[in-house]
Design an enzyme around this catalytic site. Structure first.
Site, mmCIF file in Angstrom:
data_model
loop_
_atom_site.group_PDB
_atom_site.id
_atom_site.type_symbol
_atom_site.label_atom_id
_atom_site.label_comp_id
_atom_site.label_asym_id
_atom_site.label_seq_id
_atom_site.Cartn_x
_atom_site.Cartn_y
_atom_site.Cartn_z
ATOM 1 N N GLU A 42 56.800 34.979 35.997
ATOM 2 C CA GLU A 42 55.982 33.865 35.520
ATOM 3 C C GLU A 42 55.825 33.883 34.002
ATOM 4 O O GLU A 42 55.826 34.939 33.377
ATOM 5 C CB GLU A 42 54.571 33.971 36.123
ATOM 6 C CG GLU A 42 54.558 33.877 37.622
ATOM 7 C CD GLU A 42 53.160 34.065 38.209
ATOM 8 O OE1 GLU A 42 53.069 34.270 39.411
ATOM 9 O OE2 GLU A 42 52.175 34.000 37.452
ATOM 10 N N CYS A 102 52.877 33.005 27.071
ATOM 11 C CA CYS A 102 52.580 34.318 27.643
ATOM 12 C C CYS A 102 53.781 34.722 28.488
ATOM 13 O O CYS A 102 54.140 34.016 29.428
ATOM 14 C CB CYS A 102 51.320 34.210 28.506
ATOM 15 S SG CYS A 102 50.920 35.741 29.363
ATOM 16 N N CYS A 160 54.870 45.514 38.652
ATOM 17 C CA CYS A 160 54.312 46.516 37.742
ATOM 18 C C CYS A 160 53.937 47.737 38.556
ATOM 19 O O CYS A 160 53.487 47.615 39.690
ATOM 20 C CB CYS A 160 53.065 45.945 37.060
ATOM 21 S SG CYS A 160 52.288 47.083 35.886
ATOM 22 N N CYS A 203 46.770 48.453 39.004
ATOM 23 C CA CYS A 203 45.370 48.057 38.802
ATOM 24 C C CYS A 203 44.925 47.180 39.986
ATOM 25 O O CYS A 203 45.591 46.202 40.314
ATOM 26 C CB CYS A 203 45.208 47.282 37.502
ATOM 27 S SG CYS A 203 45.900 48.152 36.080
ATOM 28 N N CYS A 260 44.451 43.233 39.831
ATOM 29 C CA CYS A 260 45.556 42.428 39.283
ATOM 30 C C CYS A 260 46.564 42.062 40.363
ATOM 31 O O CYS A 260 47.035 42.929 41.104
ATOM 32 C CB CYS A 260 46.230 43.228 38.172
ATOM 33 S SG CYS A 260 47.788 42.532 37.624
ATOM 34 N N CYS A 318 48.420 35.747 35.723
ATOM 35 C CA CYS A 318 49.821 35.963 36.021
ATOM 36 C C CYS A 318 49.992 36.824 37.256
ATOM 37 O O CYS A 318 49.221 37.727 37.511
ATOM 38 C CB CYS A 318 50.500 36.616 34.829
ATOM 39 S SG CYS A 318 51.625 35.487 34.047
HETATM 40 N N1 SAH Z 1 50.175 45.314 31.771
HETATM 41 C C1 SAH Z 1 49.574 44.871 30.583
HETATM 42 C C2 SAH Z 1 49.825 43.426 30.271
HETATM 43 C C3 SAH Z 1 49.823 42.467 31.415
HETATM 44 S S1 SAH Z 1 48.262 42.206 32.190
HETATM 45 C C4 SAH Z 1 48.075 45.145 30.627
HETATM 46 O O1 SAH Z 1 47.569 45.507 31.676
HETATM 47 O O2 SAH Z 1 47.448 45.027 29.583
HETATM 48 C C5 SAH Z 1 47.468 41.167 30.983
HETATM 49 C C6 SAH Z 1 45.957 41.211 31.000
HETATM 50 O O3 SAH Z 1 45.441 40.534 32.158
HETATM 51 C C7 SAH Z 1 45.378 42.607 31.029
HETATM 52 O O4 SAH Z 1 44.306 42.708 30.122
HETATM 53 C C8 SAH Z 1 44.901 42.719 32.447
HETATM 54 O O5 SAH Z 1 43.921 43.698 32.587
HETATM 55 C C9 SAH Z 1 44.413 41.315 32.720
HETATM 56 N N2 SAH Z 1 44.252 40.964 34.124
HETATM 57 C C10 SAH Z 1 45.042 41.297 35.159
HETATM 58 N N3 SAH Z 1 44.562 40.773 36.312
HETATM 59 C C11 SAH Z 1 43.455 40.090 35.983
HETATM 60 C C12 SAH Z 1 42.511 39.329 36.732
HETATM 61 N N4 SAH Z 1 42.616 39.195 38.048
HETATM 62 N N5 SAH Z 1 41.479 38.750 36.063
HETATM 63 C C13 SAH Z 1 41.367 38.896 34.719
HETATM 64 N N6 SAH Z 1 42.229 39.601 33.968
HETATM 65 C C14 SAH Z 1 43.259 40.189 34.591
HETATM 66 FE FE1 SF4 Z 2 50.215 46.110 35.536
HETATM 67 FE FE2 SF4 Z 2 48.473 44.244 36.185
HETATM 68 FE FE3 SF4 Z 2 47.616 46.653 35.485
HETATM 69 FE FE4 SF4 Z 2 48.704 45.043 33.611
HETATM 70 S S1 SF4 Z 2 46.825 44.688 34.759
HETATM 71 S S2 SF4 Z 2 49.114 47.229 33.962
HETATM 72 S S3 SF4 Z 2 50.247 43.987 34.865
HETATM 73 S S4 SF4 Z 2 48.861 46.177 37.290
#
Ligand code: SAH
Ligand code: SF4
Length: 345
Positions: free
Chosen positions: A90, A103, A110, A114, A117, A331
């Site tokens: 995406e 973006c 990944c 987390c 996410c 995303c």
């Molecule tokens: N992997 C990298 C970049 C991609 S995620 C990282 O984790 O920083 C981009 C951002 O979106 C990160 O700050 C992540 O914590 C946040 N993010 C992921 N899922 C989310 C969600 N459900 N609601 C809000 N922020 C989210």
């Molecule tokens: Fe990976 Fe999502 Fe964690 Fe970013 S927030 S490191 S994309 S699992």
């Protein structure tokens, strides 16, 4: 087959001098690739003979637009792109006063896991190549007939877990003969891969480093982000300090607010304490609920309250503007809904 769009100018020079062609042709090819052509036949100032030789040994990474969702509220465009092998990623195109920002994703999936996410839920499928990162930009530019002036590496994937390709992408995207997007207009977001932050600082790129902190307490952060078991908050912030010393750039900390988890006054106070001595900005993001967990964002008033605690404590904090709220922002959610690989492939 060589992935020609991932090559820098000198690598293309080597490639074509080996074919007995003059060096200057490399610049022509490089320019075409970064304009976003999808076939060698579009390179009209290159001889037919050379085009044929290139076709035999190289391919141009291209993306197919599988879905395009356009927000009725603010015009934000969300793409689901299909890669050569049928995997999907995406990108999100956003319009700001000063121009367009994209973006981009850096991996399919990944591995960081987390829990809040959508991307993390499915694990890592594979790394993206530099060309696949570039193609997200060239494809969106062509599709909407706009020039993208800002890039955030904040889509699917952990850029520092795909380090070499991310660095090569930064070098290619900022090349004056290519897209020429200034490094100052690029942000890279990391979940806190400390060794990656350290390696990146040696390059001295004037990009903005965004660090997804989400909590100043190790127990809460570990619960949200498994990466915290490997590098805890102190290790992460110490890497940030080193990074700042080398690059003199302000660091941006992402903080996704989850109700009842990381939105307390105690969190705000500890955050101020931990970030002392780092020139930084805090980006507060109302968490986007994913259906696999029951995270909820605090309401508007609570978010503002949290922001005010931080500003009263002397921190520089803003609440991120939500764009494309009607087309499902975070995303990873679109790809997940569509079931990973493209159904058209
Ligand atoms: N992997 C990298 C970049 C991609 S995620 C990282 O984790 O920083 C981009 C951002 O979106 C990160 O700050 C992540 O914590 C946040 N993010 C992921 N899922 C989310 C969600 N459900 N609601 C809000 N922020 C989210
Ligand atoms: Fe990976 Fe999502 Fe964690 Fe970013 S927030 S490191 S994309 S699992």
């Amino acid at each position: 087959m060589t992935d020609i769009k991932s090559l820098d100018l000198s690598e293309i020079e080597n490639l074509i001098t080996e074919m007995g062609e003059p060096k200057f042709r490399a610049t022509q090819i490089f320019k075409w690739l970064h304009l976003g052509v999808d076939s060698f036949d579009e390179m009209t100032d290159i001889s037919l003979k050379l085009r044929e030789r290139l076709k035999e040994s190289c391919y141009i990474a291209s993306l197919k637009i599988v879905r395009r969702l356009i927000s009725r509220i603010d015009g934000t465009v969300k793409y689901l792109y299909e890669l050569r092998d049928g995997e999907t990623i995406e990108s999100v195109l956003m319009k700001y006063e000063h121009g367009y920002s994209l973006c981009i994703s850096t991996q399919v999936g990944c591995r960081m896991g987390c829990g809040f996410c959508a991307t993390g839920l499915g694990g890592l499928v594979r790394d993206l190549t530099p060309s696949e990162m570039l193609a997200q930009i060239t494809t969106a530019q062509k599709d909407q007939n706009v020039r993208i002036s800002n890039v955030v590496m904040m889509g699917m994937g952990e850029p520092l877990d795909n380090f070499e390709a991310s660095v090569k992408f930064l070098q290619l995207v900022s090349h004056p003969k290519g897209l020429n997007i200034g490094l100052r207009h690029i942000s890279l977001s990391t979940s806190g891969v400390v060794t990656g932050i350290e390696k990146l600082s040696d390059y001295g790129f004037p990009i903005t480093l965004s660090v997804s902190l989400h909590s100043p307490f190790d127990n809460i952060r570990t619960d949200m982000m498994p990466v915290n078991k490997k590098w805890n908050i102190d290790a992460l912030l110490s890497a940030c300090k080193t990074y700042q010393k080398k690059t003199t750039r302000r660091i941006s900390f992402e903080y996704a607010l989850i109700e009842g988890k990381n939105d307390t006054k105690e969190c705000a106070e500890e955050l101020a304490h931990k970030l002392k001595g780092i020139m930084c900005h805090i980006n507060l993001i109302p968490v986007n609920p994913v259906k696999e967990n029951d995270n909820r964002s605090p309401d508007k008033n609570k978010i503002l309250k949290f922001k005010n605690w931080l500003t009263d404590l002397g921190l520089n904090a803003t609440v991120r503007r939500t764009l494309g709220a009607d087309i499902n922002a975070s995303c990873g959610q679109l790809r997940r809904r569509e079931g990973g690989k493209s159904s058209d492939s």
